[in-house]
Enzyme design. Structure first.
Site, mmCIF file in Angstrom:
data_model
loop_
_atom_site.group_PDB
_atom_site.id
_atom_site.type_symbol
_atom_site.label_atom_id
_atom_site.label_comp_id
_atom_site.label_asym_id
_atom_site.label_seq_id
_atom_site.Cartn_x
_atom_site.Cartn_y
_atom_site.Cartn_z
ATOM 1 N N ALA A 1 -0.412 -0.511 17.718
ATOM 2 C CA ALA A 1 -1.512 -0.204 16.361
ATOM 3 C C ALA A 1 -2.638 0.173 17.406
ATOM 4 O O ALA A 1 -3.638 1.000 16.749
ATOM 5 C CB ALA A 1 -1.910 -1.085 15.806
ATOM 6 N N THR B 1 -5.553 3.274 15.373
ATOM 7 C CA THR B 1 -6.374 3.396 14.360
ATOM 8 C C THR B 1 -7.227 4.122 14.083
ATOM 9 O O THR B 1 -8.117 4.585 13.032
ATOM 10 C CB THR B 1 -6.829 1.720 14.318
ATOM 11 O OG1 THR B 1 -7.364 1.485 15.825
ATOM 12 C CG2 THR B 1 -6.049 0.826 13.939
ATOM 13 N N PHE C 1 -0.339 -2.375 10.871
ATOM 14 C CA PHE C 1 -0.212 -3.346 9.422
ATOM 15 C C PHE C 1 0.114 -4.735 9.530
ATOM 16 O O PHE C 1 0.454 -5.272 8.458
ATOM 17 C CB PHE C 1 1.370 -2.854 9.230
ATOM 18 C CG PHE C 1 1.902 -1.220 9.136
ATOM 19 C CD1 PHE C 1 0.873 -0.602 7.627
ATOM 20 C CD2 PHE C 1 2.961 -0.532 9.812
ATOM 21 C CE1 PHE C 1 1.120 0.811 7.589
ATOM 22 C CE2 PHE C 1 2.738 0.480 9.624
ATOM 23 C CZ PHE C 1 2.766 1.748 9.329
ATOM 24 N N ARG C 2 0.043 -5.081 10.846
ATOM 25 C CA ARG C 2 -0.066 -6.242 11.101
ATOM 26 C C ARG C 2 -1.600 -7.028 10.545
ATOM 27 O O ARG C 2 -1.647 -8.676 10.908
ATOM 28 C CB ARG C 2 0.472 -6.914 12.525
ATOM 29 C CG ARG C 2 1.737 -7.158 12.368
ATOM 30 C CD ARG C 2 2.510 -6.474 13.633
ATOM 31 N NE ARG C 2 3.883 -6.901 13.711
ATOM 32 C CZ ARG C 2 4.658 -5.290 13.966
ATOM 33 N NH1 ARG C 2 3.854 -4.389 14.176
ATOM 34 N NH2 ARG C 2 6.293 -5.773 13.871
ATOM 35 N N HIS D 1 10.363 0.467 17.598
ATOM 36 C CA HIS D 1 10.276 0.610 16.461
ATOM 37 C C HIS D 1 10.702 1.820 15.575
ATOM 38 O O HIS D 1 10.262 1.937 14.486
ATOM 39 C CB HIS D 1 9.432 0.062 15.580
ATOM 40 C CG HIS D 1 8.462 -1.288 16.870
ATOM 41 N ND1 HIS D 1 7.414 -1.828 16.438
ATOM 42 C CD2 HIS D 1 9.957 -2.441 16.869
ATOM 43 C CE1 HIS D 1 7.201 -3.210 17.061
ATOM 44 N NE2 HIS D 1 9.033 -3.363 17.703
ATOM 45 N N CYS E 1 20.113 8.708 7.935
ATOM 46 C CA CYS E 1 21.725 8.401 7.305
ATOM 47 C C CYS E 1 21.619 7.749 7.811
ATOM 48 O O CYS E 1 21.779 7.350 8.547
ATOM 49 C CB CYS E 1 22.532 8.607 7.036
ATOM 50 S SG CYS E 1 24.289 8.283 6.192
ATOM 51 N N CYS F 1 27.983 11.449 3.656
ATOM 52 C CA CYS F 1 28.989 10.621 3.506
ATOM 53 C C CYS F 1 28.948 9.364 2.812
ATOM 54 O O CYS F 1 28.861 8.468 2.415
ATOM 55 C CB CYS F 1 29.239 10.139 5.536
ATOM 56 S SG CYS F 1 27.837 9.230 5.667
ATOM 57 N N ASP G 1 -12.905 -0.333 22.441
ATOM 58 C CA ASP G 1 -12.243 0.635 21.824
ATOM 59 C C ASP G 1 -11.261 1.360 22.245
ATOM 60 O O ASP G 1 -11.962 2.039 23.198
ATOM 61 C CB ASP G 1 -13.163 1.565 20.338
ATOM 62 C CG ASP G 1 -13.584 0.450 19.138
ATOM 63 O OD1 ASP G 1 -12.939 -0.327 19.161
ATOM 64 O OD2 ASP G 1 -14.371 0.978 18.648
ATOM 65 N N ILE G 2 -10.491 2.022 22.407
ATOM 66 C CA ILE G 2 -9.196 2.426 23.028
ATOM 67 C C ILE G 2 -10.000 3.971 23.336
ATOM 68 O O ILE G 2 -9.251 4.549 23.798
ATOM 69 C CB ILE G 2 -7.428 2.987 22.636
ATOM 70 C CG1 ILE G 2 -6.921 1.157 21.827
ATOM 71 C CG2 ILE G 2 -6.516 3.389 23.245
ATOM 72 C CD1 ILE G 2 -7.274 0.283 22.747
HETATM 73 ZN ZN LIG Z 1 25.714 10.144 6.230
#
Ligand SMILES: [Zn+2]
Length: 253
Positions: free
Chosen positions: A29, A33, A40-41, A126, A134, A162, A242-243
């Site tokens: 994350a 930022t 979120f964590r 993730h 779907c 489906c 900071d990154i």
């Molecule tokens: Zn489907």
């Protein structure tokens, strides 16, 4: 190891990057930022205000599916306007130079692709929240399509092919980790000679095991993060700031 002063850290980082042939970044994350994507964590983050909806609940309940989609649409201004930050652009620069074959990420924001990595070269542990699929037949749906139907009907549409449930292409709590991505991440971790853990607190297993896989396979491990991590002791270099500030010098055009 103990983090050196920032300027010295960046200089050491440059030396290690220049000496490396195959660099594999693992991003969390913290790299996004500066692009307005919340962690979120983090304390005060979204997940401390709303309980995440587990995968089982999404499958079991139409109300939960609707709630999940309402939350996603509420976050849309942040995701749809976000642009790659200095960290993403620096990694894309090293990718163009042939140093980085692919990036492993815990992020779901599509910003590595937006910075110039092809889909195939972003290993998403993730998933991705910028489109939906779907759950039964894997057909892809765009969020605008889902939203139009959600707003017209008051609940989430099902798959036109489906009848399965449509969900953002993310991995929810309780949902199986994507096997292909996990395997690819492990292979990349084994094959690199420099592993960059960037903006991840490295606490979410099994994903957080990749820095150790790399280290055991003989790679150097660099941890770039604003806060300390549990892996700082085994890292060859820790750069703590900071990154964007750390990686900006690596951007080439
Ligand atoms: Zn489907």
């Amino acid at each position: 190891m103990i983090a050196p002063p920032i300027e010295s850290g960046i200089a050491q980082l440059r030396n290690l990057v220049e000496a490396a042939d195959v660099i594999v970044p693992f991003t969390g994350a913290g790299i996004s930022t500066e692009c307005g994507i919340p962690d979120f964590r983090s304390p005060g983050g979204l997940w401390t205000k709303y309980q995440p909806i587990p995968f089982k609940a999404f499958i079991a309940s139409a109300d939960m599916r609707s709630e999940s989609w309402r939350r996603r649409f509420a976050m849309d201004p942040q995701f749809s306007t976000a642009r790659p930050g200095c960290g993403h652009l620096a990694l894309a620069s090293l990718h163009r130079l042939g140093k980085i074959p692919a990036v492993i990420t815990q992020n779901i924001d599509n910003l590595h692709q937006a910075s110039g990595f092809a889909d195939d070269n972003v290993v998403e542990l993730h998933g991705n929240t910028t489109y939906a699929t779907c759950l039964d037949c894997a057909r892809r749906y765009e969020l605008a399509w889902v939203r139009e139907r959600f707003e017209a009907a008051g609940n989430a549409p099902d798959c036109v092919a489906c009848g399965g449930h449509i969900k953002t292409a993310t991995i929810s709590f309780g949902q199986a980790m994507p096997e292909d991505a996990m395997q690819r991440a492990e292979e990349l971790s084994r094959a690199c000679d420099l592993f960059l853990a960037i903006g991840s607190s490295l606490v979410v297993w099994p994903a957080a095991g990749f820095p150790l896989v790399a280290k055991r396979s003989g790679a150097r491990l660099i941890i770039i993060n604003r806060d300390p991590t549990d892996f700082d002791d085994v890292a060859d270099l820790v750069v703590r700031a900071d990154i964007g500030r750390i990686l900006k010098p690596f951007i080439t055009h």
